[in-house]
Design an enzyme around this catalytic site. Structure first.
Site, PDB file in Angstrom:
ATOM      1  CG  HIS A  54      -6.119 -46.834  -4.653  1.00 40.27           C
ATOM      2  ND1 HIS A  54      -6.913 -46.938  -3.854  1.00 40.27           N
ATOM      3  CD2 HIS A  54      -5.016 -47.283  -4.376  1.00 40.27           C
ATOM      4  CE1 HIS A  54      -6.575 -47.698  -2.863  1.00 40.27           C
ATOM      5  NE2 HIS A  54      -5.206 -47.822  -3.039  1.00 40.27           N
ATOM      6  CG  ASP A 112      -6.712 -40.435  -5.286  1.00 40.60           C
ATOM      7  OD1 ASP A 112      -5.651 -40.073  -4.484  1.00 40.60           O
ATOM      8  OD2 ASP A 112      -6.899 -41.576  -5.589  1.00 40.60           O
ATOM      9  CE  LYS A 158      -1.192 -43.679  -0.186  1.00 43.47           C
ATOM     10  NZ  LYS A 158      -0.594 -44.976  -0.370  1.00 43.47           N
ATOM     11  CD  GLN A 179       0.889 -43.101  -4.524  1.00 40.73           C
ATOM     12  OE1 GLN A 179       1.992 -42.783  -4.634  1.00 40.73           O
ATOM     13  NE2 GLN A 179       0.446 -44.031  -3.866  1.00 40.73           N
ATOM     14  CB  CYS A 200      -5.780 -50.868  -3.887  1.00 40.31           C
ATOM     15  SG  CYS A 200      -5.265 -51.451  -2.533  1.00 40.31           S
TER      16      CYS A 200
HETATM   17  N1  PMP Z   1      -5.368 -43.207  -4.076  1.00 38.47           N
HETATM   18  C1  PMP Z   1      -4.292 -43.371  -4.644  1.00 38.47           C
HETATM   19  C2  PMP Z   1      -3.761 -43.122  -5.908  1.00 38.47           C
HETATM   20  C3  PMP Z   1      -3.394 -44.270  -3.536  1.00 38.47           C
HETATM   21  O1  PMP Z   1      -2.020 -44.658  -3.999  1.00 38.47           O
HETATM   22  C4  PMP Z   1      -3.916 -44.745  -2.251  1.00 38.47           C
HETATM   23  C5  PMP Z   1      -3.081 -45.507  -1.387  1.00 38.47           C
HETATM   24  N2  PMP Z   1      -2.361 -46.535  -1.961  1.00 38.47           N
HETATM   25  C6  PMP Z   1      -5.300 -44.285  -1.756  1.00 38.47           C
HETATM   26  C7  PMP Z   1      -5.890 -43.573  -2.963  1.00 38.47           C
HETATM   27  C8  PMP Z   1      -5.620 -44.544  -0.714  1.00 38.47           C
HETATM   28  O2  PMP Z   1      -5.007 -43.895   0.372  1.00 38.47           O
HETATM   29  P1  PMP Z   1      -5.245 -44.341   1.948  1.00 38.47           P
HETATM   30  O3  PMP Z   1      -5.228 -45.737   1.835  1.00 38.47           O
HETATM   31  O4  PMP Z   1      -4.321 -43.547   2.564  1.00 38.47           O
HETATM   32  O5  PMP Z   1      -6.748 -43.584   2.227  1.00 38.47           O
END
Ligand code: PMP
Length: 412
Positions: free
Chosen positions: A129, A206, A232, A209, A370
């Site tokens: 991401h 990270d 999430k 997910q 993203c």
């Molecule tokens: N890493 C991953 C794999 C994600 O899916 C996301 C959110 N789509 C993020 C980081 C960022 O999370 P947040 O916007 O809640 O900080």
């Protein structure tokens, strides 16, 4: 507090009844919410906890002698303990509250980054991401470090033999996602952690997910940092957690300066507070922290293995049914994947399908999610992504498949 082994059997109807948002109609149709990768819905216990906090307990924490402040402080710290137990962190002070995964990764990139020098190397993967790419690029620019990327195959699996070759005594940190948000790949993080540790590098996972889909045990994993977002994992937005090993957090300088993170302030010199406060400057999202605790407590009472199995079956079923559609291609066909089904349809822009599905009450995400480098790798502008949570059903997938076919009739 969590009562060990007291698990509620997996009953989909009972679970769905806990989520008021799912009872809604959108454009006159029953809402089908398949955008759980972006954010999850909230169970009634979390909604009640938010209401209770603001209607009965609202107060600032850690500094007040009065009753409300003490109640809020103890609930906030209890939430930290609930989360510590859930991820099996050895110490409560290793659980840092922040605003989400992005904040956690940026904090590590800045503070751990301060310990790095010119020529040090950071390794990430091709399926990260943006929030696990850009902070490292910023660090590399600031400290003249080098960013290396583990490539992936056309199935969306990391090329682990290349990873072996990327590691050297210059590698200081490996930062990878547990589960890819755009492909659904479950990465072999156990192997990554072991290999990185063998050459003395630290590892950040990270977990944005993963924690909502599977058991996460940071001690068993032996990761150095693990970041996730409250929203999430059935909790509120604007709150998240970074787990970090105490000795590493202790060795890092603080991130932001301000209230709560200090031990003593004079104009000549400031000394810093102990963990976790050293990394929690200012008034935090108190309601968020407490209600994230409620969400994790709720999740801890469910059978996570049954959830994982249910979501895996949903994803498998969705893929099998989608593949009957002419010109449809699944993006991300790793052997080990879950809960995310990304696809493209020949000649059709993902956005058009997303818009027509919305009109049929179905929420999916379209675009690059993203992960622009992933889209470039597959030479596509974006995908249509259905991402599942444990409250989704096979029946919803049947309705979704019919809706995709109906949309295609309009577009073709
Ligand atoms: N890493 C991953 C794999 C994600 O899916 C996301 C959110 N789509 C993020 C980081 C960022 O999370 P947040 O916007 O809640 O900080």
């Amino acid at each position: 507090m969590i009562v060990e082994n007291e698990k509620i059997p997996f009953d989909i109807n009972a679970i769905r009844a806990e989520f008021p948002v799912l009872k809604q109609k959108i454009y006159g149709k029953d809402l089908i919410y398949f955008d759980n990768g972006a954010t999850s819905q909230k169970p009634q216990v979390v909604l009640d906890a938010i209401n209770k906090y603001y209607s009965q307990e609202n107060s600032n924490i850690h500094r007040g002698v009065h009753h409300l402040s003490q109640v809020a402080t103890s609930h906030y710290e209890e939430a930290r303990t609930i989360i510590q137990k859930y991820i099996n962190a050895p110490l409560q002070e290793e659980v840092l509250f922040n605003s989400g995964t992005t904040a956690g990764i940026n904090m590590v990139a800045f503070c751990f980054g301060e310990l790095l020098t010119e020529g040090d190397e950071i390794v990430i993967s091709a399926m990260e991401h943006h929030s696990n790419i850009v902070p490292w690029q910023m660090l590399c620019e600031r400290k003249k470090c080098i960013l290396k990327v583990i490539p992936m195959t056309k199935k969306g699996e990391l090329e682990m033999d290349v990873f072996d070759n990327l590691l050297s005594n210059k590698t200081k940190l490996v930062a990878v996602s547990h589960i890819s948000n755009s492909l659904g790949t479950i990465n072999p993080i156990e192997e990554i952690i072991e290999k990185a540790h063998a050459i003395g590098a630290k590892v950040l996972i990270d977990g944005a997910q993963s924690i909502q889909h599977m058991k996460v045990d940071v001690q068993a994993l032996d990761c150095d940092f693990y970041a996730f977002s409250g929203h999430k994992v059935f909790g509120p937005t604007g709150v998240g957690v970074l787990y970090g090993k105490k000795e590493i957090l202790d060795s890092m300088p603080p991130y932001q300066g301000g209230g709560d993170m200090i031990s003593k302030v004079t104009f000549e010199k400031t000394t810093y507070n102990t963990l976790p406060h050293k990394f929690e400057a200012g008034t935090p999202h108190i309601a968020g922290g407490i209600c994230l605790g409620t969400a994790i407590e709720y999740l801890s009472k469910l059978d996570i293995d049954a959830i994982q199995k249910h979501e895996y079956e949903l994803a498998q079923y969705a893929e099998q049914e989608l593949l009957n559609i002419d010109g449809l291609r699944i993006i991300g066909t790793a052997k080990n994947k879950t809960s995310v089904v990304s696809f493209v349809i020949e000649g059709i822009h993902p956005f058009d399908i997303g818009t027509l599905l919305d009109k049929q009450g179905i929420a999916v995400r379209t675009g690059h999610h993203c992960t622009q480098p992933v889209m470039s790798f597959f030479e596509i502008p974006g995908t249509i992504r259905a991402s599942f949570a444990f409250y989704n059903t096979k029946n919803e997938i049947d309705i979704f498949i019919k809706a995709v076919n109906r949309s295609l009739k309009m577009l073709r």
